[in-house]
Scaffold this active site. Structure first.
Site, PDB file in Angstrom:
ATOM      1  N   GLU A  75      44.972  35.347  36.994  1.00  0.00           N
ATOM      2  CA  GLU A  75      43.848  36.019  37.254  1.00  0.00           C
ATOM      3  C   GLU A  75      42.733  35.052  36.648  1.00  0.00           C
ATOM      4  OE1 GLU A  75      42.736  40.021  36.157  1.00  0.00           O
ATOM      5  OE2 GLU A  75      40.451  39.363  35.774  1.00  0.00           O
ATOM      6  N   HIS A  83      39.679  32.351  37.540  1.00  0.00           N
ATOM      7  CA  HIS A  83      38.239  32.087  38.378  1.00  0.00           C
ATOM      8  C   HIS A  83      37.706  31.125  38.482  1.00  0.00           C
ATOM      9  CE1 HIS A  83      39.028  36.631  38.464  1.00  0.00           C
ATOM     10  NE2 HIS A  83      38.831  36.817  37.353  1.00  0.00           N
ATOM     11  N   PHE A  98      25.151  41.801  31.868  1.00  0.00           N
ATOM     12  CA  PHE A  98      26.240  42.479  31.013  1.00  0.00           C
ATOM     13  C   PHE A  98      26.754  41.270  30.261  1.00  0.00           C
ATOM     14  CE2 PHE A  98      28.363  42.495  35.122  1.00  0.00           C
ATOM     15  CZ  PHE A  98      29.108  41.503  34.943  1.00  0.00           C
ATOM     16  N   HIS A 115      40.838  43.364  41.674  1.00  0.00           N
ATOM     17  CA  HIS A 115      39.831  42.991  40.628  1.00  0.00           C
ATOM     18  C   HIS A 115      38.531  43.830  40.450  1.00  0.00           C
ATOM     19  CE1 HIS A 115      37.475  40.427  38.078  1.00  0.00           C
ATOM     20  NE2 HIS A 115      38.480  39.614  37.530  1.00  0.00           N
ATOM     21  N   ASP A 137      42.366  35.312  32.717  1.00  0.00           N
ATOM     22  CA  ASP A 137      40.995  35.729  33.022  1.00  0.00           C
ATOM     23  C   ASP A 137      39.950  34.765  32.652  1.00  0.00           C
ATOM     24  OD1 ASP A 137      39.288  37.323  34.296  1.00  0.00           O
ATOM     25  OD2 ASP A 137      39.210  39.090  33.136  1.00  0.00           O
TER      26      ASP A 137
HETATM   27  C1  GRE Z   1      36.044  38.531  34.699  1.00  0.00           C
HETATM   28  O1  GRE Z   1      36.713  38.373  35.679  1.00  0.00           O
HETATM   29  O2  GRE Z   1      36.347  39.233  33.685  1.00  0.00           O
HETATM   30  C2  GRE Z   1      34.550  38.829  34.947  1.00  0.00           C
HETATM   31  C3  GRE Z   1      34.020  38.348  36.236  1.00  0.00           C
HETATM   32  C4  GRE Z   1      32.534  38.326  36.586  1.00  0.00           C
HETATM   33  C5  GRE Z   1      31.978  38.596  35.243  1.00  0.00           C
HETATM   34  C6  GRE Z   1      32.267  38.781  34.035  1.00  0.00           C
HETATM   35  C7  GRE Z   1      33.686  39.048  33.852  1.00  0.00           C
HETATM   36  O3  GRE Z   1      34.893  38.038  37.216  1.00  0.00           O
HETATM   37  O4  GRE Z   1      34.222  39.297  32.769  1.00  0.00           O
HETATM   38 ZN    ZN Z   2      38.916  38.482  36.167  1.00  0.00          ZN
END
Ligand code: GRE
Ligand code: ZN
Length: 323
Positions: A8, A10, A23, A162, A283
């Protein structure tokens, strides 16, 4: 320590890297913005440093699920997948991809899913919970998404479900308490609801081979599922399913450790799901590879469980050639 696969992780295309989500605080956003478009300057050296041999990368949340306009969603999904495929092609031994698809147009989503898996070599698809549309939020349990699930089964690839923020009409529980928004509490609430909707809709009776990955150690479900199943049984008239709820979690779901580096929660996930359904993830860049990897390496796990969670389970699920 066995090499780790993380799934996971990004990236962003410039269109999704411009506005700070309310946030996310300014310091974290600054770091995320700098790191999320990068593959080689920060990401690869950190993967080397923290023993991550392979990262499966996906577009950041909410991505194309946040587009109200279907045409724009379709175009951006293609652009994001092409950009990711290019980055993966430079280091195919280190990076893989999960596709973005514009479910605002189910036919286009099925076509793009197929292109991403068959032509671009992606390992599956990542959907950010629910999809915006001119008619309001759309969830993947709706009947009109059946062609999407048909193709998922045909291609034999998983769907990473997700989180994103709750639909605007459902944010009332946070009124006056914005600190609960996003990954603090809102994400897991949103995503666990989406996952439960899939189960109780009977989706997995109609698509028994569909596989769904949840991050954040299952968004609370491995811990909560006993009570959910028990209360659903007491309301048997409301839900006719082939299997008890826990059995769908164990048969159709996988969970990752993304952003949930807690030994007690991991034990709940292993106990409910089985050690062959839990997979390491970070993440990145919302979470730190250092924190995730260091936590994982210092856990007291038997070697079979450690190797399974490090890479073996992911390797099997994603049909990776390595490990
Ligand atoms: C995450 O994947 O944890 C995430 C996002 C986008 C904004 C904040 C975030 O994908 O924590
Ligand atoms: Zn994520």
């Amino acid at each position: 320590m066995p090499a780790k696969i993380a799934l996971e992780e990004h990236f962003a295309i410039p269109e999704y890297n411009r506005v700070r989500p309310a946030f996310l605080g300014e310091p974290l956003w600054h770091e995320v913005q700098r790191r999320i478009t990068d593959f080689t300057e920060f990401r690869l050296p950190e993967m080397d440093r923290y023993g991550i041999s392979y990262a499966v990368v996906s577009l950041t949340s909410p991505g194309v699920q946040g587009e109200t306009d279907a045409g724009r969603a379709v175009a951006r999904a293609q652009r994001a997948n092409d950009a990711l495929a290019e980055a993966v092609a430079e280091h195919p031994d280190r990076f893989g991809g999960l596709a973005a698809v514009a479910l605002q147009d189910v036919g286009a989503a099925v076509a793009e899913l197929t292109r991403a898996v068959v032509n671009l070599g992606f390992h599956g698809v990542l959907v950010n919970s629910w999809t915006d549309s001119p008619m309001g939020p759309a969830h993947l349990d709706e009947d009109r998404f059946a062609p999407f699930w048909d193709r998922i089964e045909e291609l034999g690839v998983p769907v990473y479900l997700h989180p994103r923020q709750l639909p605007a009409t459902q944010r009332g529980a946070m009124d006056g308490r914005p600190e609960l928004a996003g990954p603090v509490w809102e994400f897991a609430t949103d995503c666990s609801a989406s996952a439960l909707r899939l189960i109780t809709s009977g989706l997995f009776d109609r698509h028994p081979a569909a596989r769904v990955i949840l991050g954040h150690l299952g968004e609370g479900l491995p811990y909560d599922i006993w009570r959910i199943e028990n209360r659903m049984r007491l309301a048997a008239d409301r839900c006719e399913l082939d299997l008890p709820l826990t059995e769908y979690l164990r048969r159709n779901f996988y969970v990752t450790t993304s952003g949930h580096f807690c030994a007690a929660s991991l034990q709940a996930a292993i106990a409910t799901m089985g050690a062959d359904r839990v997979m390491f993830s970070v993440d990145y860049p919302y979470e730190s590879m250092e924190q995730g990897a260091t936590w994982f390496e210092t856990l007291d796990l038997d070697e079979t469980t450690r190797t399974a969670i490090s890479a073996e389970n992911a390797s099997r699920l994603l049909s990776l050639k390595q490990t």
